[in-house]
Design a protein around this motif. Structure first.
Motif, PDB file in Angstrom:
ATOM      1  N   LYS A  79       0.829  -1.200   0.000  1.00  0.00           N
ATOM      2  CA  LYS A  79       0.000   0.000   0.000  1.00  0.00           C
ATOM      3  C   LYS A  79       0.871   1.261   0.000  1.00  0.00           C
ATOM      4  O   LYS A  79       0.532   2.269  -0.630  1.00  0.00           O
ATOM      5  N   SER A  80       2.044   1.214   0.691  1.00  0.00           N
ATOM      6  CA  SER A  80       2.929   2.386   0.736  1.00  0.00           C
ATOM      7  C   SER A  80       3.442   2.731  -0.656  1.00  0.00           C
ATOM      8  O   SER A  80       3.439   3.891  -1.084  1.00  0.00           O
ATOM      9  N   PHE A  81       3.945   1.711  -1.403  1.00  0.00           N
ATOM     10  CA  PHE A  81       4.410   1.947  -2.764  1.00  0.00           C
ATOM     11  C   PHE A  81       3.286   2.469  -3.643  1.00  0.00           C
ATOM     12  O   PHE A  81       3.488   3.347  -4.499  1.00  0.00           O
ATOM     13  N   VAL A  82       2.150   1.960  -3.445  1.00  0.00           N
ATOM     14  CA  VAL A  82       1.001   2.429  -4.235  1.00  0.00           C
ATOM     15  C   VAL A  82       0.728   3.893  -3.939  1.00  0.00           C
ATOM     16  O   VAL A  82       0.471   4.703  -4.841  1.00  0.00           O
ATOM     17  N   TYR A  83       0.784   4.247  -2.645  1.00  0.00           N
ATOM     18  CA  TYR A  83       0.535   5.648  -2.276  1.00  0.00           C
ATOM     19  C   TYR A  83       1.583   6.582  -2.920  1.00  0.00           C
ATOM     20  O   TYR A  83       1.259   7.675  -3.400  1.00  0.00           O
ATOM     21  N   ILE A  84       2.876   6.173  -2.927  1.00  0.00           N
ATOM     22  CA  ILE A  84       3.936   7.006  -3.516  1.00  0.00           C
ATOM     23  C   ILE A  84       3.687   7.214  -5.006  1.00  0.00           C
ATOM     24  O   ILE A  84       3.805   8.321  -5.550  1.00  0.00           O
ATOM     25  N   ALA A  85       3.355   6.125  -5.695  1.00  0.00           N
ATOM     26  CA  ALA A  85       3.089   6.239  -7.130  1.00  0.00           C
ATOM     27  C   ALA A  85       1.914   7.162  -7.399  1.00  0.00           C
ATOM     28  O   ALA A  85       1.925   7.977  -8.333  1.00  0.00           O
ATOM     29  N   ILE A  86       0.903   7.032  -6.573  1.00  0.00           N
ATOM     30  CA  ILE A  86      -0.281   7.883  -6.761  1.00  0.00           C
ATOM     31  C   ILE A  86       0.076   9.349  -6.549  1.00  0.00           C
ATOM     32  O   ILE A  86      -0.335  10.244  -7.324  1.00  0.00           O
ATOM     33  N   MET A  87       0.891   9.654  -5.511  1.00  0.00           N
ATOM     34  CA  MET A  87       1.280  11.037  -5.256  1.00  0.00           C
ATOM     35  C   MET A  87       2.112  11.609  -6.406  1.00  0.00           C
ATOM     36  O   MET A  87       1.964  12.785  -6.797  1.00  0.00           O
ATOM     37  N   ALA A  88       3.003  10.757  -6.988  1.00  0.00           N
ATOM     38  CA  ALA A  88       3.808  11.231  -8.132  1.00  0.00           C
ATOM     39  C   ALA A  88       2.920  11.581  -9.313  1.00  0.00           C
ATOM     40  O   ALA A  88       3.114  12.613  -9.986  1.00  0.00           O
ATOM     41  N   MET A  89       1.957  10.717  -9.545  1.00  0.00           N
ATOM     42  CA  MET A  89       1.044  10.981 -10.664  1.00  0.00           C
ATOM     43  C   MET A  89       0.246  12.241 -10.415  1.00  0.00           C
ATOM     44  O   MET A  89       0.026  13.059 -11.323  1.00  0.00           O
ATOM     45  N   ILE A  90      -0.177  12.449  -9.198  1.00  0.00           N
ATOM     46  CA  ILE A  90      -0.951  13.650  -8.878  1.00  0.00           C
ATOM     47  C   ILE A  90      -0.086  14.894  -9.093  1.00  0.00           C
ATOM     48  O   ILE A  90      -0.544  15.933  -9.610  1.00  0.00           O
ATOM     49  N   THR A  91       1.208  14.828  -8.717  1.00  0.00           N
ATOM     50  CA  THR A  91       2.115  15.979  -8.873  1.00  0.00           C
ATOM     51  C   THR A  91       2.268  16.360 -10.342  1.00  0.00           C
ATOM     52  O   THR A  91       2.211  17.542 -10.716  1.00  0.00           O
ATOM     53  N   VAL A  92       2.466  15.354 -11.177  1.00  0.00           N
ATOM     54  CA  VAL A  92       2.612  15.618 -12.607  1.00  0.00           C
ATOM     55  C   VAL A  92       1.363  16.262 -13.177  1.00  0.00           C
ATOM     56  O   VAL A  92       1.414  17.242 -13.933  1.00  0.00           O
ATOM     57  N   VAL A  93       0.232  15.686 -12.800  1.00  0.00           N
ATOM     58  CA  VAL A  93      -1.030  16.219 -13.316  1.00  0.00           C
ATOM     59  C   VAL A  93      -1.228  17.664 -12.866  1.00  0.00           C
ATOM     60  O   VAL A  93      -1.640  18.539 -13.652  1.00  0.00           O
ATOM     61  N   MET A  94      -0.931  17.957 -11.606  1.00  0.00           N
ATOM     62  CA  MET A  94      -1.082  19.323 -11.104  1.00  0.00           C
ATOM     63  C   MET A  94      -0.144  20.285 -11.826  1.00  0.00           C
ATOM     64  O   MET A  94      -0.515  21.429 -12.122  1.00  0.00           O
ATOM     65  N   LEU A  95       1.075  19.834 -12.129  1.00  0.00           N
ATOM     66  CA  LEU A  95       2.032  20.691 -12.842  1.00  0.00           C
ATOM     67  C   LEU A  95       1.515  21.037 -14.229  1.00  0.00           C
ATOM     68  O   LEU A  95       1.600  22.200 -14.673  1.00  0.00           O
ATOM     69  N   VAL A  96       0.958  20.048 -14.889  1.00  0.00           N
ATOM     70  CA  VAL A  96       0.402  20.301 -16.227  1.00  0.00           C
ATOM     71  C   VAL A  96      -0.741  21.303 -16.141  1.00  0.00           C
ATOM     72  O   VAL A  96      -0.870  22.225 -16.967  1.00  0.00           O
ATOM     73  N   ILE A  97      -1.570  21.133 -15.131  1.00  0.00           N
ATOM     74  CA  ILE A  97      -2.724  22.036 -14.974  1.00  0.00           C
ATOM     75  C   ILE A  97      -2.246  23.473 -14.733  1.00  0.00           C
ATOM     76  O   ILE A  97      -2.764  24.443 -15.306  1.00  0.00           O
ATOM     77  N   ILE A  98      -1.219  23.645 -13.878  1.00  0.00           N
ATOM     78  CA  ILE A  98      -0.717  24.999 -13.568  1.00  0.00           C
ATOM     79  C   ILE A  98      -0.139  25.652 -14.825  1.00  0.00           C
ATOM     80  O   ILE A  98      -0.359  26.849 -15.108  1.00  0.00           O
ATOM     81  N   MET A  99       0.587  24.873 -15.586  1.00  0.00           N
ATOM     82  CA  MET A  99       1.173  25.427 -16.812  1.00  0.00           C
ATOM     83  C   MET A  99       0.094  25.868 -17.787  1.00  0.00           C
ATOM     84  O   MET A  99       0.199  26.904 -18.444  1.00  0.00           O
TER      85      MET A  99
END
Length: 855
Positions: free
Chosen positions: A784-804
């Motif tokens: 579950k921890s690895f899953v949470y890290i992957a999910i947070m990375a994906m969320i960060t990328v998506v948020m960066l795209v949205i801000i740009m």
């Protein structure tokens, strides 16, 4: 050195003990015989003062302590045996308590009502309860099986649920019904009392459907028990089983307690048919239990009382004699007169000999019953009770006397040996020319003028009776009788009737309306010619002894067929070897025969000649009759004088003896007028010259896998399947996995009467693989921890795209292009600097050299 072997032996003994230990039951489950009887008059052990108005449920533990829930008083009372005072009063937090169950540890489980429905556990001596199970509605009944599973009957939700008390998961699953009110096998209607046997079969008092439903473990389709014959259920509210699986039922709207045995109902308590508050009556009984002595404790709800009905007997004891006779048994053809008309009056009809060899007879003229003790030539006792025209009498093992009487209309009068008083036992529409009381104390009466035989339940003191033979009109069909007289009921409750007008003996098996002719006219085989048979008795081996009235003789059956026993002159008369219209027959324990010789106004005694059996031979033989060896008590000269065949004349020349032609336990009768020299009397359901054709509905192959077959009519049957089998013929194996969920990818494997969840090795365990191993829990957490890290990375990328995108389209700022321009300018600047730096270095060198030369 001896320590290790001792430890090993101790471990093995402990293991064996643990494997063989049987869970102790907290309730009383005794073993009752089918002859068990309870006192019809109950004793009140608790009134409304103690249990309030309309007490709800009761429980009796194996110390005979009584537990009562009262919605009216919002409490549960604990009453020790023999006390009328509660030693414990549980009321804290209770509101309208209903179902109750007490474990062998003394823990009390109570279904608490109110706004928040729940089952509470009250430990021994606890002052407050803890929640054992949260419920969605009221539990009308509770039960805990030997596997510590708690069952709750939701009456208003039409289902039964269960929850394990072991795994603490508080998972509630459905055990029966699906919440829909209905009468299908999978549905229930206002279920009330429940019971779970040691094989985890669930029994439900299906109140709204007037039936008992039982469910195999983890099966949602039930089998119905609704009633048979004249007894049907009406709003059952409780059910329990004894140690042999015999069922007992509270039949609420009929105000009685029933026993279900041999697939037949019989009433045992409250059998008057009328509700009331008398000691022998109930009014809407609701629940019941047995105490440790086998006494029946009943919650007589609308009478606001708890009644105790004492167990009277738990054994099968007959009051009449059934001697065992040899094949050549003989009686002295010259009788002695036991009683004359000076005592028994004119035309004495009745004679009865009990197992103490006391003889009873009646005087029709003065309404007196006489008794002679064994070996007494004088009358020992007389019984007077407003009697008249006593055509038949019967005496039970406890000394009670039943007599027909026509003094105030046709009725059966009973003399109680306990109270020395007479009472009316049954009203009848005509005189009873035959009386019999079976091993369950049910009373039978043959009504000659009505052409029927009726039966009254043993503790029913009203005129209620059920026709068990005949249809009310004289006829010779299998379901009819014509002028029935003497009757006999064996321990299997099969009824034999002397059908005088049809010159035959009819056998009516329990629950079967069509009789089988076993002797006389219309028999499927030639047995013996009868002329108005008037009495019938069976010996210890169920051979028939018949009073052949108009032929003035007594005949009997045996291994060689029928033969005349006494009165064989063929002429009616008053001599010692003659009879004139004999009517009744009874044996004493020695085999002596007592006969009511009515037209000679006497009771005759024919002495059994015991030496008639001493010349019998002990025979041992092989399958080849030509090599048969015999050893006999008699001499060779005796053989030569016999009518036998063979070298020593010791082989019987009777067809029945050397052929043994009758199959399926058919009776063989020798008859030289037949082409085969024999006739076979077939048991019920078998036909053919040798009883070789099986025409029964219930054959060995009707119900498979040891199922029990019961004929419900002449054309229908029901199969009662052994646990583990189902469908109408018990052919389908119960899939115990069909409604089982094995968690965590476990696989369910059906077993014999059970199932097993095969869990992933090392990862899961428990009955349903619900227990997770510690290592598996750690792996799950890491995963579950690895899953949470992957999910947070994906969320960060998506948020960066949205801000740009916001900067680009909202503020016309493109950070990526500006960064690219800046990078290009920096690159060009670096290139110019690189071109400039070499020339600059060269100029410095030149200047430096020039400077040196100037010096």
């Amino acid at each position: 050195m001896n320590l290790i072997p001792s430890l090993i032996i101790g471990f093995i003994v402990q293991l064996i003990f643990e494997q063989t230990t049987v869970a102790k039951l907290s309730y009383n489950q005794l073993e009752f015989s089918f002859c068990a009887a309870w006192d019809p008059n109950g004793t009140t052990i608790a009134t409304s003062t103690l249990v309030g108005v309309k007490p709800t449920r009761i429980f009796v533990d194996n110390n005979s302590t009584l537990y009562v829930t009262s919605k009216n008083l919002n409490r549960t009372m604990v009453v020790p045996e023999g006390s009328n005072v509660a030693t414990r009063n549980i009321s804290t937090g209770l509101f309208h308590p209903s179902g109750i169950f007490v474990t062998s540890d003394g823990d009390i489980y109570i279904a608490n009502g109110g706004i928040t429905h729940r089952v509470e556990k009250w430990a021994l001596n606890a002052t407050s309860g803890v929640i054992a199970m949260n419920t969605t509605s009221e539990c009308s009944s509770l039960f805990i099986d030997t596997n510590d599973t708690l069952y709750c009957a939701y009456d208003t939700e039409h289902k039964v649920v269960k929850m394990s008390l072991k795994n603490h998961t508080n998972t509630v699953v459905t055990a029966a019904g699906n919440g829909t009110n209905g009468s299908e096998p999978s549905l229930l209607s206002y279920p009330n009392g429940i019971f779970v046997d040691n094989k985890f079969n669930l029994y439900v008092a299906d109140y709204g459907n007037d039936r008992i439903q039982y469910f195999y473990p983890n099966q949602l389709n039930g089998t119905s028990i609704t009633g048979a014959g004249s007894i049907t259920l009406s709003r059952p509210t409780d059910v329990l089983l004894d140690a042999d699986g015999c069922m007992f039922i509270v039949d609420l709207d009929n105000h009685r307690i029933l026993q279900y045995i041999f697939h037949v109902f019989r009433c045992i308590i409250g059998c008057s048919g009328t509700p009331g508050s008398g000691p022998n009556q109930l009014q809407y009984p609701f629940s019941f239990a047995f105490d440790s002595y086998g006494n029946l404790i009943v919650n007589d709800k609308d009478n606001n009382r708890i009644q105790k009905f004492f167990l009277i007997t738990n054994s099968c004891v007959v009051s009449y004699n059934q001697p065992k006779f040899c094949a050549k048994a003989k009686w002295n053809p010259n009788a002695t007169t036991f009683a004359t008309n000076t005592i028994v009056g004119s035309q004495p009809h009745a004679v009865f000999v009990n197992t103490n060899n006391s003889v009873y007879s009646a005087n029709l003229n003065n309404g007196i019953i006489f008794m002679w003790l064994y070996n007494s030539v004088n009358v020992t006792n007389v019984f007077v009770g407003n009697l008249s025209l006593m055509y038949s009498i019967f005496v039970t093992s406890n000394g009670d006397i039943y007599s027909s009487s026509d003094l105030y209309g046709s009725q059966v009068r009973k003399y109680s040996a306990d109270t020395n008083a007479w009472s009316t036992r049954m009203h009848s529409s005509s005189s009873c020319y035959g009386l019999f009381v079976d091993v369950n104390n049910n009373l039978y009466c043959s009504m000659r003028d009505n052409n029927i035989v009726v039966r009254s339940q043993f503790n029913d003191n009203t005129s209620t009776s059920t026709t068990v033979a005949g249809k009310g009109t004289a006829a010779a069909t299998p379901d009819a009788l014509d002028y029935p007289l003497g009757i006999f009921v064996d321990v299997n409750f099969d009824l034999y009737v002397a059908d005088c007008g049809n010159d035959r003996i009819q056998l009516f098996q329990l629950g079967i309306i069509n009789g089988t002719t076993v002797a006389g006219n219309q028999s499927t085989i030639q047995t013996i010619s009868l002329n108005c048979p008037a009495g019938i008795v069976l010996d210890a081996e169920n051979y028939l002894f018949i009073v052949d009235q108009i032929n003035a003789r007594i005949v009997g059956s045996g291994p060689y067929g029928f033969r005349c026993l006494v009165g064989c002159t063929g002429i009616s008369g008053a001599e010692a070897d003659q009879l004139y219209w004999p009517l009744a027959l009874s044996f004493d324990t020695y085999g002596n025969m007592f006969v009511s010789d009515i037209n000679n106004n006497r009771i005759q005694k024919f002495i059994f000649l015991t030496n008639s059996c001493y010349t019998s031979m002990a025979v041992s033989f092989t399958t080849d009759i030509t090599t048969t060896l015999y050893s006999a008590q008699s001499s060779q000269s005796t053989w030569k004088n016999s009518t036998g065949i063979g070298l020593y004349y010791n082989i019987s020349d009777k067809a029945c003896d050397y052929l043994q032609p009758c199959y399926h336990n058919g009776f063989c009768y020798n008859n030289n007028s037949n082409v085969n020299n024999f006739y076979c009397l077939c048991p019920y359901g078998f036909t053919g010259d040798q009883c070789q054709l099986d025409k029964r509905l219930c054959r060995l192959d009707t119900c498979w896998n040891n199922g029990t077959c019961s004929e419900t009519s002449n054309t229908t049957y029901s199969c009662y399947c052994q646990p583990g089998w189902q469908d109408d013929r018990c052919k389908t194996k119960v899939n115990y996995c069909s409604n089982v969920t094995c968690y965590n990818h476990g696989v369910c494997r059906p077993l014999v009467l059970d199932y097993q969840c095969q869990c992933l090795a090392g990862s899961f365990s428990g009955r349903h693989c619900e227990i997770v191993a510690s290592t598996t829990k750690i792996h799950r957490i890491l995963s579950k921890s690895f899953v949470y890290i992957a999910i947070m990375a994906m969320i960060t990328v998506v948020m960066l795209v949205i801000i740009m995108d916001i900067l680009k389209y909202g503020f016309h700022i493109e950070p990526s292009i500006q960064d690219l321009d800046r990078a290009q300018r920096d690159k060009q600047t670096k290139k110019r600097m690189q071109r400039f730096r070499p020339r600059y270095r060269d100029t410095l060198v030149v200047r430096k050299i020039a400077f040196l030369f100037q010096k």
